[in-house]
Design an enzyme around this catalytic site. Structure first.
Site, short mmCIF file in Angstrom:
data_model
loop_
_atom_site.label_atom_id
_atom_site.label_comp_id
_atom_site.label_asym_id
_atom_site.label_seq_id
_atom_site.Cartn_x
_atom_site.Cartn_y
_atom_site.Cartn_z
N LYS A 112 0.75 -1.32 -0.05
CA LYS A 112 0.10 0.00 0.15
C LYS A 112 0.83 1.27 -0.05
CE LYS A 112 -0.42 -0.27 5.09
NZ LYS A 112 -1.20 -1.00 6.19
N ARG A 115 -10.45 0.08 14.48
CA ARG A 115 -10.16 0.84 13.54
C ARG A 115 -11.06 0.26 12.27
NH1 ARG A 115 -3.99 1.05 10.82
NH2 ARG A 115 -4.87 -1.16 10.33
N TYR A 146 17.29 29.65 9.05
CA TYR A 146 16.17 30.51 9.44
C TYR A 146 16.10 30.34 11.09
CZ TYR A 146 13.72 30.22 4.99
OH TYR A 146 13.30 30.59 3.79
N MET A 181 12.77 24.39 3.01
CA MET A 181 11.90 23.49 2.03
C MET A 181 12.72 22.79 1.03
SD MET A 181 9.13 24.90 -0.37
CE MET A 181 8.10 25.71 0.68
C1 LIG Z 1 -0.23 -2.09 6.84
C2 LIG Z 1 -0.85 -3.36 7.18
C3 LIG Z 1 -0.03 -4.30 7.54
C4 LIG Z 1 1.40 -4.26 7.23
O1 LIG Z 1 1.96 -3.90 8.45
P1 LIG Z 1 3.46 -3.75 8.79
O2 LIG Z 1 3.58 -3.16 10.21
O3 LIG Z 1 3.84 -2.56 7.83
O4 LIG Z 1 4.26 -4.91 8.60
C5 LIG Z 1 -0.62 -5.51 7.68
N1 LIG Z 1 -1.97 -5.52 7.71
C6 LIG Z 1 -2.92 -4.44 7.66
C7 LIG Z 1 -4.32 -4.97 7.96
C8 LIG Z 1 -2.33 -3.48 7.51
O5 LIG Z 1 -3.03 -2.34 7.32
#
Ligand SMILES: *Cc1c(COP(=O)(O)O)cnc(C)c1O
Length: 369
Positions: A38, A137, A259, A307
């Site tokens: 992802k 969640r 800065y 930046m």
């Molecule tokens: C992002 C995610 C993972 C991967 O988790 P990591 O800690 O990056 O290995 C696995 N399962 C779900 C449901 C996730 O949202």
């Protein structure tokens, strides 16, 4: 190849990525090892990372959204399994089907959406079911799992290919919530028809074989983030961010740098200005805290990150090293992503997914090398 004009390079080592997947697959024993890609494979580039993982033997990929799934299908071709964690809405159900992306169903409402899509398609459709074991969640809370157990016809037309849940505290092996979630997972999946099961993310894999079930879902560890923060990192480094020195200047005490005049020289210093800033994902919170590596010499940041630029105190680097055109490693190359994250007050995940599009990307190794 690298244009002369490039002043920030992210090198992604696809061999290290594939090696990390193989290590996790070995740790997972008999369980299948999937890959979570992802957010553009945690910022490293899914279109290059996913084929390298497929070539290493990975057959199942997780993305977050339907759109990520469709893009990945174009990259990987028809064979690998692609699952979209965020689940279907009516608006994307047809897209998921068209691209052969299997949704993860997170609620009774999403189950109804997918059952309706199956009625329209006139054929059963595969999906994964996400049961919530305490993350609160995504996923079916226990009350909705109980409804499903009482009314299994809600799943008519859906082939449940996987039941999954997600750890909240797997990176803290002694946290009591881990055991609570395992117990809850066994109970919730036991209330449903038998199906392959998946619980462990990267850190979960290292909690032990009792968390592996039929499939593990590592993300972060693939990209070199330490899945066992209390111990040495078993993963190989995958990313290396380097910035080019644009200018070096000598300053006298009591001059300041950058800065806010945050860095005040207490003695004569040499300051190198590098073409990476917070717009590139080098967090502003690293001002005065981060460090780079110049040919093996550690050089601390001096003053705030701006930046497009940052400034480093290269006074202690040997003569001749800190010169315009020289490269300084900012992430990887002696400064681990976890170390950068700790200095920035965040986690490696956020460091990697922040890396900006302006950075020139170079891929080494992998199937097209
Ligand atoms: C992002 C995610 C993972 C991967 O988790 P990591 O800690 O990056 O290995 C696995 N399962 C779900 C449901 C996730 O949202």
């Amino acid at each position: 190849m690298l244009p002369d004009s490039a002043t920030a390079i992210l090198t992604v080592d696809l061999n290290a990525l594939a090696g990390n997947w193989r290590l996790l697959a070995t740790r997972a024993g008999a369980a299948e090892c999937a890959a979570v890609v992802k957010a553009d494979a945690y910022g490293v580039g899914a279109s290059r990372a996913a084929p390298a993982l497929a070539a290493a033997g990975c057959r199942t990929f997780f993305v977050a959204t339907a759109e990520e799934g469709a893009n990945l299908r174009h990259v990987l071709g028809p064979d690998p399994n692609i699952l979209a964690l965020n689940g279907p809405t009516e608006a994307v159900a047809a897209d998921l089907l068209a691209h052969g992306v299997m949704p993860v169903l997170n609620s009774l409402g999403q189950i109804e959406v997918w059952a309706a899509a199956a009625r329209v398609a006139g054929t059963p459709l595969a999906a994964a079911l996400h049961v919530d074991t305490g993350m609160n969640r995504l996923g079916l809370p226990p009350a909705e799992v109980a409804v499903l157990a009482r009314e299994p016809q809600r799943l008519d037309g859906i082939l449940v290919a996987l039941v999954l849940s997600h750890f909240a505290c797997a990176d803290e092996p002694a946290h009591p919530k881990n055991q609570d979630q395992i117990v809850s997972f066994l109970r919730l999946k036991g209330a449903l028809a038998a199906a392959p099961a998946s619980l462990a993310n990267s850190a979960g894999i290292f909690l032990g074989a009792h968390t592996h079930f039929d499939l593990v879902r590592p993300g972060a560890a693939l990209y070199g983030i330490n899945p066992t923060p209390a111990e040495a990192n078993p993963m190989a480094q995958v990313v290396h961010l380097q910035g080019k020195i644009l200018q070096v200047r000598q300053i006298d005490s009591p001059e300041s740098v950058g800065y806010g005049a945050d860095f005040l020289a207490e003695s004569p210093r040499r300051i190198a200005t590098v073409a990476v800033g917070y717009a590139d994902g080098y967090h502003r919170s690293l001002g005065g805290r981060g460090a780079g590596m110049l040919n093996g010499f550690r050089v601390p940041l001096a003053g705030r990150v701006s930046m497009d630029l940052l400034t480093l105190d290269v006074t202690d680097a040997p003569p001749g090293h800190a010169e315009p055109g020289a490269w300084i490693s900012l992430i990887g190359g002696g400064v681990s992503v976890d170390e950068v994250a700790a200095a920035a007050g965040t986690i490696g995940y956020e460091i990697l997914t922040s890396l900006g599009q302006r950075i020139h990307r170079v891929y080494t190794g992998g199937p097209n090398a």
